[in-house]
Design a protein around this motif. Sequence first.
Motif, PDB file in Angstrom:
ATOM      1  N   LEU A 102      45.952  42.678  65.820  1.00 10.52           N
ATOM      2  CA  LEU A 102      47.089  42.595  66.740  1.00 10.52           C
ATOM      3  C   LEU A 102      47.321  44.017  67.252  1.00 10.52           C
ATOM      4  CD1 LEU A 102      49.560  40.988  67.889  1.00 10.52           C
ATOM      5  CD2 LEU A 102      50.784  41.630  65.826  1.00 10.52           C
ATOM      6  N   SER A 103      47.159  44.161  68.569  1.00  9.02           N
ATOM      7  CA  SER A 103      47.319  45.483  69.186  1.00  9.02           C
ATOM      8  C   SER A 103      48.508  45.417  70.130  1.00  9.02           C
ATOM      9  CB  SER A 103      46.053  45.819  69.968  1.00  9.02           C
ATOM     10  OG  SER A 103      46.307  46.813  70.931  1.00  9.02           O
ATOM     11  N   ARG A 104      49.125  46.574  70.422  1.00  6.07           N
ATOM     12  CA  ARG A 104      50.200  46.540  71.413  1.00  6.07           C
ATOM     13  C   ARG A 104      49.657  46.263  72.811  1.00  6.07           C
ATOM     14  NH1 ARG A 104      53.777  51.565  71.222  1.00  6.07           N
ATOM     15  NH2 ARG A 104      52.036  52.540  70.146  1.00  6.07           N
ATOM     16  N   ASP A 105      48.338  46.402  72.969  1.00  2.95           N
ATOM     17  CA  ASP A 105      47.698  46.037  74.240  1.00  2.95           C
ATOM     18  C   ASP A 105      47.312  44.557  74.152  1.00  2.95           C
ATOM     19  OD1 ASP A 105      45.994  45.482  76.301  1.00  2.95           O
ATOM     20  OD2 ASP A 105      44.901  47.377  76.165  1.00  2.95           O
ATOM     21  N   PRO A 106      47.990  43.671  74.911  1.00  2.44           N
ATOM     22  CA  PRO A 106      47.724  42.232  74.781  1.00  2.44           C
ATOM     23  C   PRO A 106      46.258  41.881  75.005  1.00  2.44           C
ATOM     24  CG  PRO A 106      49.583  42.629  76.261  1.00  2.44           C
ATOM     25  CD  PRO A 106      49.015  43.961  75.924  1.00  2.44           C
ATOM     26  N   ASP A 107      45.582  42.630  75.898  1.00  4.01           N
ATOM     27  CA  ASP A 107      44.173  42.303  76.162  1.00  4.01           C
ATOM     28  C   ASP A 107      43.304  42.573  74.936  1.00  4.01           C
ATOM     29  OD1 ASP A 107      44.664  41.427  78.732  1.00  4.01           O
ATOM     30  OD2 ASP A 107      44.498  43.455  79.568  1.00  4.01           O
ATOM     31  N   VAL A 108      43.648  43.584  74.159  1.00  3.90           N
ATOM     32  CA  VAL A 108      42.867  43.888  72.946  1.00  3.90           C
ATOM     33  C   VAL A 108      43.070  42.755  71.919  1.00  3.90           C
ATOM     34  CG1 VAL A 108      42.600  45.494  71.011  1.00  3.90           C
ATOM     35  CG2 VAL A 108      42.928  46.370  73.339  1.00  3.90           C
ATOM     36  N   THR A 109      44.323  42.313  71.749  1.00  2.00           N
ATOM     37  CA  THR A 109      44.563  41.192  70.830  1.00  2.00           C
ATOM     38  C   THR A 109      43.815  39.957  71.317  1.00  2.00           C
ATOM     39  OG1 THR A 109      46.817  42.042  70.591  1.00  2.00           O
ATOM     40  CG2 THR A 109      46.351  39.930  69.560  1.00  2.00           C
ATOM     41  N   ALA A 110      43.922  39.704  72.630  1.00  3.34           N
ATOM     42  CA  ALA A 110      43.278  38.506  73.189  1.00  3.34           C
ATOM     43  C   ALA A 110      41.772  38.547  72.926  1.00  3.34           C
ATOM     44  CB  ALA A 110      43.567  38.411  74.682  1.00  3.34           C
ATOM     45  N   ALA A 111      41.152  39.718  73.116  1.00  2.17           N
ATOM     46  CA  ALA A 111      39.705  39.821  72.878  1.00  2.17           C
ATOM     47  C   ALA A 111      39.393  39.567  71.407  1.00  2.17           C
ATOM     48  CB  ALA A 111      39.209  41.205  73.296  1.00  2.17           C
ATOM     49  N   SER A 112      40.256  40.046  70.522  1.00  4.75           N
ATOM     50  CA  SER A 112      40.016  39.850  69.089  1.00  4.75           C
ATOM     51  C   SER A 112      40.074  38.365  68.724  1.00  4.75           C
ATOM     52  CB  SER A 112      41.051  40.644  68.273  1.00  4.75           C
ATOM     53  OG  SER A 112      40.952  40.298  66.910  1.00  4.75           O
ATOM     54  N   VAL A 113      41.113  37.665  69.156  1.00  2.13           N
ATOM     55  CA  VAL A 113      41.211  36.243  68.767  1.00  2.13           C
ATOM     56  C   VAL A 113      40.155  35.409  69.496  1.00  2.13           C
ATOM     57  CG1 VAL A 113      43.637  36.398  68.097  1.00  2.13           C
ATOM     58  CG2 VAL A 113      43.083  35.686  70.408  1.00  2.13           C
ATOM     59  N   ASP A 114      39.766  35.867  70.691  1.00  2.00           N
ATOM     60  CA  ASP A 114      38.725  35.147  71.435  1.00  2.00           C
ATOM     61  C   ASP A 114      37.370  35.251  70.729  1.00  2.00           C
ATOM     62  OD1 ASP A 114      38.916  33.707  74.097  1.00  2.00           O
ATOM     63  OD2 ASP A 114      36.994  34.767  74.331  1.00  2.00           O
ATOM     64  N   SER A 115      37.185  36.341  69.974  1.00  2.49           N
ATOM     65  CA  SER A 115      35.902  36.490  69.259  1.00  2.49           C
ATOM     66  C   SER A 115      35.798  35.457  68.121  1.00  2.49           C
ATOM     67  CB  SER A 115      35.739  37.908  68.714  1.00  2.49           C
ATOM     68  OG  SER A 115      36.631  38.107  67.631  1.00  2.49           O
ATOM     69  N   PHE A 116      36.903  34.876  67.728  1.00  6.79           N
ATOM     70  CA  PHE A 116      36.884  33.810  66.716  1.00  6.79           C
ATOM     71  C   PHE A 116      36.638  32.451  67.372  1.00  6.79           C
ATOM     72  CE2 PHE A 116      38.829  37.128  64.324  1.00  6.79           C
ATOM     73  CZ  PHE A 116      38.667  36.824  62.984  1.00  6.79           C
ATOM     74  N   HIS A 117      37.129  32.306  68.615  1.00  5.22           N
ATOM     75  CA  HIS A 117      36.984  31.022  69.304  1.00  5.22           C
ATOM     76  C   HIS A 117      37.202  31.245  70.800  1.00  5.22           C
ATOM     77  CE1 HIS A 117      38.131  26.949  70.709  1.00  5.22           C
ATOM     78  NE2 HIS A 117      37.248  26.568  69.798  1.00  5.22           N
ATOM     79  N   ALA A 118      36.174  30.928  71.586  1.00  3.04           N
ATOM     80  CA  ALA A 118      36.274  31.162  73.030  1.00  3.04           C
ATOM     81  C   ALA A 118      37.449  30.360  73.597  1.00  3.04           C
ATOM     82  CB  ALA A 118      34.976  30.765  73.710  1.00  3.04           C
ATOM     83  N   GLY A 119      38.258  31.017  74.373  1.00  4.45           N
ATOM     84  CA  GLY A 119      39.428  30.367  74.976  1.00  4.45           C
ATOM     85  C   GLY A 119      40.729  30.764  74.272  1.00  4.45           C
TER      86      GLY A 119
END
Length: 530
Positions: A102-119
């Motif tokens: 979980l990063s204060r940059d939403p795009d970094v968090t989004a990329a992290s959770v997306d690496s677990f499941h696309a979308g």
Amino acid sequence: MTEVADAVVIGAGPNGLVAANALVDAGWDVLLVEANPEVGGAVRSAEVTAPGFCNDLFSAFYPLAAASPVISDLDLAAHGLSWRHAPAVLSHALDDGRAAVLSRDPDVTAASVDSFHAGDGEAWLRMFAQWRRVRDPLLDALFTPFPPIRSGARIIRALKTAGTLDLARLAVLPVRRLAQESFGGDGAAVLLTGNAMHADVPPDAAGSGIFGWLLTMLGQDVGYPVPQGGAQRFAEALASRARARGALIRTGARVERIETSRGRAVGVRLHDGTRIAARRAVLADVDAPTLYRDLVGFDNLPARVRRDVDRFQWDHATVKVNWALREPVPWRSEAAHGAGTVHLGVDVDGFVDFAADLTVGRRPARPFLLFGQMTTSDPTRSPPGTESAWAYTHVPAGTVDEASALDDHVDRMTAAIERVAPGFSGTVLARSVQSPSDLASADSNLVGGAINAGTSAVHQELVFRPIPGLGRPETPVPGLYLAGASAHPGGGVHGACGWNAARAALATERSGKALRRALLRTAWGRLLRD
Ligand SMILES: Cc1cc2nc3c(=O)[nH]c(=O)nc-3n(C[C@H](O)[C@H](O)[C@H](O)COP(=O)(O)OP(=O)(O)OC[C@H]3O[C@@H](n4cnc5c(N)ncnc54)[C@H](O)[C@@H]3O)c2cc1C
């Protein structure tokens, strides 16, 4: 009575300190009495491991304070408080070597959770956008006394009827279900669930979803800041502001009794027999059972209060370990290195097992740990190249009273860390353990090592907190206000319990007070009639 003040505030935890600030701002003269030699309650730090290592003794990360309008309005920067942030807010390290961040940059968090499941990245950004729409009225609703009429109307305006219904559903959704409905992978699920587990509501129980969502979205929004130099600096900034405006703070002074006259709170008696009269109000930053049972006494309260206090439910006990580490933690996952807080020990299903163990009274074989990397968050906490760290976990009350059980549980905690950071034990220079009874003897509000002044489960929230009643800081004793975390909105360092108590005291003393007092008397009379 040897001394007199407009208001006596009992307890210099963050809520008591905020209450004192609110009252002096309104021109009252305030005497705050604290049992401990120093202010702060569960917001304190000290060198308890090795020289040069500052350890937060209880709370450490302050997203609720950062988001709280009560705290930000106090301008504590002028009293020495400065916030620091770790490079990343939080990471959940899984035993298989993966980690969500979980990063204060939403795009970094989004990329992290997306690496677990696309979308899941897109879904994350949608969830955050929903949070942004409702954030301000929601925080106002959360931090003001129940019912939140004005902020409730603003929520409806922001979300419209359908969105408000969704929010109401979220308020009772289990976090496990929230994660299943919103995401396909485990990354977002562990972030939400780990944050939900900062409260004591099981992940498959109603009400855990809103905690997970709120804390995760706050982390996304404002981060998990820490006070530069240690938690104590935060408490001292609150105390310094109150003193600068005229409050007197007396430490080493435990209140043993609240004095009443014709049913009204009129002052306090200290452990050494000193009496302090309160012209207008007594505000207690004291856990609700102790306040009603010991400080007021059931004989001075309607019979129903005793029944309700008898069934008051505490949150779970806590074991905390503080470490001085000679080098950074050897995490398997890169994502955990820069995170201030690391969650570890369990995966999505493991959260359910952990909570089930706590529910049935079994000491968890695989504990869930909240791990703090304080030097990563604030480089002043220990010498360069080292790390000041802590971890805590929950246990069922009474299960680590024996020294051997406590040692065994600390071993289980260490084993959990070793699974995600092999070689961790070799980095330890020094360690200190806080058992549930150590926590309680350092701050009497942490009864049995409970950290949230009572369960956060739905049956003890809103109008049921701390006991069925008004969901407000007024108590059945006129002139006495509950200012601690047993009151709505509960645990966490946001200052709202103290602020609400102070506002209630001020409102009762303003013009029209006779009507307000009569209304309160009538309301309590109806509620507590057998
Ligand atoms: C291990 C741990 C970790 C936590 N982590 C976090 C975190 O990271 N972030 C977060 O936001 N929250 C966290 N919390 C929760 C948070 O610290 C508490 O919810 C918060 O401190 C409650 O504030 P309070 O003022 O109500 O009570 P407290 O902070 O408990 O303070 C109460 C004060 O009142 C004094 N007192 C009690 N009775 C008397 C009496 N009779 N006479 C005189 N003085 C009295 C006590 O000595 C104490 O100083 C954590 C708590 C613990 C224990």
